[in-house]
Design an enzyme around this catalytic site. Structure first.
Site, PDB file in Angstrom:
ATOM      1  N   ARG A 125       0.822  -1.204   0.000  1.00 29.05           N
ATOM      2  CA  ARG A 125       0.000   0.000   0.000  1.00 29.05           C
ATOM      3  C   ARG A 125       0.854   1.250   0.000  1.00 29.05           C
ATOM      4  NH1 ARG A 125      -3.698  -2.175   4.785  1.00 29.05           N
ATOM      5  NH2 ARG A 125      -1.954  -3.606   4.801  1.00 29.05           N
ATOM      6  N   SER A 187       7.317  -5.374   6.966  1.00 29.13           N
ATOM      7  CA  SER A 187       6.823  -6.311   7.988  1.00 29.13           C
ATOM      8  C   SER A 187       7.524  -7.660   7.955  1.00 29.13           C
ATOM      9  CB  SER A 187       5.318  -6.481   7.836  1.00 29.13           C
ATOM     10  OG  SER A 187       4.733  -5.212   7.830  1.00 29.13           O
ATOM     11  N   ASP A 240       5.126  -3.570  10.970  1.00 27.07           N
ATOM     12  CA  ASP A 240       3.688  -3.238  10.969  1.00 27.07           C
ATOM     13  C   ASP A 240       3.112  -3.165  12.388  1.00 27.07           C
ATOM     14  OD1 ASP A 240       4.006  -5.991  11.189  1.00 27.07           O
ATOM     15  OD2 ASP A 240       2.485  -6.514   9.703  1.00 27.07           O
TER      16      ASP A 240
HETATM   17  C1  BGC Z   1       6.881 -11.045  10.230  1.00 22.53           C
HETATM   18  C2  BGC Z   1       6.660  -9.884  11.159  1.00 22.53           C
HETATM   19  C3  BGC Z   1       5.335  -9.219  10.848  1.00 22.53           C
HETATM   20  C4  BGC Z   1       4.215 -10.246  10.864  1.00 22.53           C
HETATM   21  C5  BGC Z   1       2.855  -9.633  10.528  1.00 22.53           C
HETATM   22  C6  BGC Z   1       5.673 -11.982  10.252  1.00 22.53           C
HETATM   23  O1  BGC Z   1       5.840 -12.993   9.324  1.00 22.53           O
HETATM   24  O2  BGC Z   1       8.028 -11.763  10.605  1.00 22.53           O
HETATM   25  O3  BGC Z   1       7.707  -8.948  11.054  1.00 22.53           O
HETATM   26  O4  BGC Z   1       5.093  -8.224  11.798  1.00 22.53           O
HETATM   27  O5  BGC Z   1       4.500 -11.254   9.931  1.00 22.53           O
HETATM   28  O6  BGC Z   1       2.852  -9.036   9.301  1.00 22.53           O
END
Ligand code: BGC
Length: 514
Positions: A125, A187, A240
């Site tokens: 996004r 993320s 995130d």
């Molecule tokens: C990642 C995290 C992320 C989470 C939610 C996981 O697979 O390692 O960094 O916050 O997914 O998106």
């Protein structure tokens, strides 16, 4: 009756007996096959059981691992990553600062337009966020799918694609590209070196761009932005969970943690710097810092693991990692159910000749699993449609469709209850679960109001999952304490929160920060 007549009658009787015997044998074998399916269902249900005592063991294991992860790098599968976010914005002036044991609250005095890029799943996004006095709104948002090949190519290709999307986005607004601060929500697990830099530890959620691991993702994006001629730089590189915490904290200062349960799962929370033993001497003016737990990688022998979880793990690119995530989040739940149904198809024949249709990994997505579980029509017509259209399993009897619903229910319930245990683990670490003396010295039975921001499709868009999670929180915490814990859905928190943090960290440093 003559001899011939007698012979015919005897022949008929014998044939009738033979047919009856065949029918009886068939029915007996059908019953045996059905019993096998039921036995597989029962075993799976038992294997996934999460009674309150087991959930409490998971809570305690989470607390132990949090301490271990804070004590040393590599001390636990829980990475407990520093974020360098030591100041969280508030939506109002701090004329009367609240009396809190640990507050990262800072004034946001840098009003203006900020952009954020949110990358972390199948879509990414681009947001334009207006930060005003006491308000933050998304004034524009574009969501684009990430072409599958870019999740496995090179980091330059992926970030060129993102930079071009941001450029198109900004140019379509007013045609001119000004110097702007950018919040970059990335993320995946990142070892941060500052609030605006950090290197990727490893990919999760099916991404596997090899040349990215170990490199500074903010710098890579800055280079891609420069290549595309954009005068925009990453001011805040955030997970995130951290973005979600920032946005909810902006609206509600009682927010202490954030949880994502979407394609992947994770949590972050506000920790005292003196509790982050692995960074002795780390000083922040606020005395605290947001810690990205990367709880998707949590592991404990108390987690109810089945043979199907092991098979799922074997199918993934990140084998032996993200064990908690693989029991909880959206990429995986449909697949666990498919593995169970496939075994039933092979061993019990309840799906007729359709066993092969269940053999392909990831053909039952989690949205389909949710639709199956939520079908409340008397004849389970939605389940029938999904089985026919998506798995090419035709003509299932009602009892078989009921069995499919039960399997999807077991997968959902375990996931939601484990996520609830994870949340209580954080509350317990913070002394906010009502079980002991809190940081402020408050005693048992007097917990403060605690807000946990929550984002992601599993909680937001799957009511049954939400109900199971909420129910488990009450079971673990007890009604009185559970009433003080508020889970607040924080839509678009990851992207908007990153823009807010870009605003915080692009302005002169605020009171309460380093
Ligand atoms: C990642 C995290 C992320 C989470 C939610 C996981 O697979 O390692 O960094 O916050 O997914 O998106």
């Amino acid at each position: 009756m003559g001899r011939v007549g007698l012979g015919v009658a005897a022949g008929c009787a014998a044939a009738t007996c033979a047919i009856a015997a065949v029918l009886v044998a068939r029915r007996a074998s059908a019953r045996a096959r059905w019993r096998r399916a039921i036995a597989l269902h029962r075993d799976f249900e038992e294997g996934c059981a999460t009674p309150p005592p087991r959930l409490r063991q998971v809570v305690d294991a989470m607390v132990v691992e949090m301490h271990a992860g804070l004590a040393s790098d590599g001390g636990s599968k829980l990475k407990m990553l520093l974020t360098f976010v030591d100041a969280l914005p508030t939506g109002y002036g701090l004329s009367s600062p609240p009396l809190r044991p640990l507050s990262l609250a800072c004034l946001l005095n840098e009003e203006g337009t900020y952009y954020s890029i949110d990358l972390g799943g199948t879509n990414f996004r681009v947001l334009r966020v207006e930060v005003g006095a006491g308000s933050v709104v998304t004034s524009r948002k574009v969501e684009l799918p990430i072409p599958e090949e870019l999740t496995k190519g090179t980091i330059e290709e992926l970030f060129n694609f993102i930079a071009t999307a941001l450029k198109d986005f900004i140019e379509s607004e007013d045609g001119k590209v000004e110097q702007r601060a950018l919040g970059f929500t990335f993320s995946f697990p990142v070892r941060q070196t500052s609030v605006s830099s950090g290197s990727l530890i490893r990919w999760t959620k099916g991404f596997s761009i090899e040349n990215a691991v170990g490199t500074d993702v903010a710098q890579c994006l800055n280079e891609a932005l420069a290549r595309s001629g954009l005068n925009v730089r990453v001011t805040a590189l955030v997970n995130d969970t951290v973005g979600t915490l920032a946005l909810r904290h902006y609206n509600d200062e009682d927010t202490v943690a954030a949880v994502i349960i979407g394609a992947g799962t994770n949590a972050c929370y506000i920790e005292r710097t003196d509790a982050i033993i692995k960074c002795q001497g780390l000083l922040t003016n606020s005395g605290g810092m947001v810690v990205n737990m990367e709880w998707g990688n949590f592991w404990s022998s108390h987690l109810p693991r089945t043979a199907y979880d092991i098979s799922l793990d074997d199918e993934t690119q990140n084998r032996n990692d993200q064990g908690f995530e693989k029991m909880i989040s959206g990429i995986y739940l449909g697949e666990i159910a498919r593995l169970v149904l496939h075994r039933m198809a092979l061993e019990s024949d309840v799906f007729g000749d359709a066993a092969d249709n269940l053999a392909t990994p990831f053909t039952l997505s989690t949205p389909l699993l949710a639709a199956i579980r939520e079908d409340d029509s008397p004849d389970l017509s939605e389940v029938r449609r999904i089985l026919q259209e998506h798995l090419k399993i035709l003509d299932t009897p009602l009892k078989t469709r009921r069995l499919v619903v039960k399997v999807c229910d077991i997968v959902t319930r375990r996931a939601a209850r484990l996520a609830a245990a994870g949340i209580v683990g954080i509350l317990k670490k913070l002394g906010r679960d009502g079980s002991g003396v809190a940081l402020s010295g408050r005693t048992r039975g007097q917990p403060r109001r605690t807000v946990v921001a929550i984002e992601g499709g599993m909680y937001q868009e799957y009511p049954v999952f939400r109900e199971y999670l909420d129910e488990a929180l009450v079971e673990i915490l007890g009604e009185e304490v559970a009433r003080t814990v508020v889970l607040k859905v924080t839509e678009d928190g990851s992207g908007m929160g990153a823009a807010l943090l870009a605003a915080v960290y692009s302005s002169n440093r605020q009171q309460g920060s380093i």
